[in-house]
Scaffold this motif. Sequence first.
Motif, PDB file in Angstrom:
ATOM      1  N   ILE A  18       0.828  -1.213   0.000  1.00  0.00           N
ATOM      2  CA  ILE A  18       0.000   0.000   0.000  1.00  0.00           C
ATOM      3  C   ILE A  18       0.856   1.255   0.000  1.00  0.00           C
ATOM      4  N   GLY A  19       2.182   1.083   0.111  1.00  0.00           N
ATOM      5  CA  GLY A  19       3.064   2.238   0.121  1.00  0.00           C
ATOM      6  C   GLY A  19       4.433   1.850   0.631  1.00  0.00           C
ATOM      7  N   SER A  20       5.123   2.812   1.242  1.00  0.00           N
ATOM      8  CA  SER A  20       6.484   2.551   1.710  1.00  0.00           C
ATOM      9  C   SER A  20       6.813   3.428   2.909  1.00  0.00           C
ATOM     10  N   LEU A  21       7.800   2.971   3.670  1.00  0.00           N
ATOM     11  CA  LEU A  21       8.409   3.748   4.741  1.00  0.00           C
ATOM     12  C   LEU A  21       9.858   3.986   4.340  1.00  0.00           C
ATOM     13  N   ALA A  22      10.278   5.256   4.328  1.00  0.00           N
ATOM     14  CA  ALA A  22      11.653   5.596   3.979  1.00  0.00           C
ATOM     15  C   ALA A  22      12.288   6.342   5.148  1.00  0.00           C
ATOM     16  N   ILE A  23      13.490   5.905   5.540  1.00  0.00           N
ATOM     17  CA  ILE A  23      14.245   6.512   6.633  1.00  0.00           C
ATOM     18  C   ILE A  23      15.590   6.948   6.075  1.00  0.00           C
ATOM     19  N   SER A  24      15.971   8.194   6.347  1.00  0.00           N
ATOM     20  CA  SER A  24      17.192   8.732   5.722  1.00  0.00           C
ATOM     21  C   SER A  24      18.066   9.445   6.743  1.00  0.00           C
ATOM     22  N   SER A  25      19.365   9.440   6.450  1.00  0.00           N
ATOM     23  CA  SER A  25      20.353  10.127   7.282  1.00  0.00           C
ATOM     24  C   SER A  25      21.191  11.049   6.406  1.00  0.00           C
TER      25      SER A  25
END
Length: 431
Positions: free
Chosen positions: A153-160
Amino acid sequence: MKEKKDYVQLNTPGEGVFASMPNSEEALECYLSIAQAIAGPTDYELVLENFASTLRSLIPHDHLDIVLLHPSGTQICYEARMQTAWNHTESETKPTETSPIREVLLGQVPFILTKDAWTDPRFHFEGADNKPIFDANLHSRIVVPLRVQGEPIGSLAISSHQTNYYDNQMVVLAQGAADLVSAYLFALERGKEAKDSAVAESEAKGRERALRLGAMRLTQGMERERQRLGMDLHDQTLADLARIRRRMSRIECVSPVAMEELGQIQGELDRCLDEVREIVEDMKPGVLQLFGFTEAVDAHLQRCLKNLRRPMKMHVEDTTNGLADQLQGTVRTAMYRIVQEAVTNALKHAECGRIDVSITQSGDRVCVTVEDDGTGIDDTALKSHSGISNIKTRAELISARVHFERIAPDAGTRVLISVPLSAGKVQTGDT
């Protein structure tokens, strides 16, 4: 420098998070905190901020976003900790095909882990919506799917901001968090869509009601103007012609030729008087007001017969016991005008020898059919004939349906008009 915790190497992402990790109690505690943080709020921004703040104790990050897919092949993005051009406030939806994380969104890969998104070719292709990666200084990234009942249904994006900051252990933690929050976000999205749909439906009904009321007022205005012209013709033009006719009848002529000429002029005046009286009746149909719809249609047919110079049969039949007279006044008059126009078209163009008008009921609708035995209507006439255009316009103004059909080759035309009994009646809340 952000604190980076040590994690033990796990199996593939999503497999046995708690069983495989020595510090699974810490992860479990974080997940429970996430569940408590997101439970209750229905505002996306608040839910996402609570989620991001709680998750940060487990996976440090400078930017977090949630992307939700739409069935139309587009997506919407919600961000936490910083806002970029991906955010829904900049653009409600964007095409998934231009997303730099489309491989996860489309289910082509199970996750994306990159040491540096600036140089990773997966984020850079022709037409990619990747400018925020540079604008927000996003380097190390984790992207995992959000799933409900196994479907993405979508995505989770985590960034540094740092490069080479995340590893496979953190991918597993991120997937666990995504699995925890996905169902809640899905429910929020469906609720938001239902709310937006209800608001749109309410607004549409309001616009429809306003348009319907405006159309009815336009129809009423047209009819009032038509009746005013009829009254002017009756009070002035008809009276003037009648006065001239009376004066001419008192003229005495000695010459037989002059008498004959005078008689011819008087005959022309009589015909003019009859025509003006018919015009006045058409503009201000007294029979309709006094005796009702069926009698008015019958009277109109009789007037048409009177002026014809060829054999013609006309008939009107009402099987509804006068149901048309229950219509709102303006609607009833407009229906009468449509029948007039349909009869006139048949007489002018169909070369017919018979016209039948029938008034019936279908459910909550009054139906009027005008049928002739003439040459039949063709596609060109449907597109260009002004009389047909008038019928369609009048029908639209009173929310009526109109349908033209050729009965058979060279066998005549049928015009079907139907209108709901409630048409034109002001509903509660109309102004």
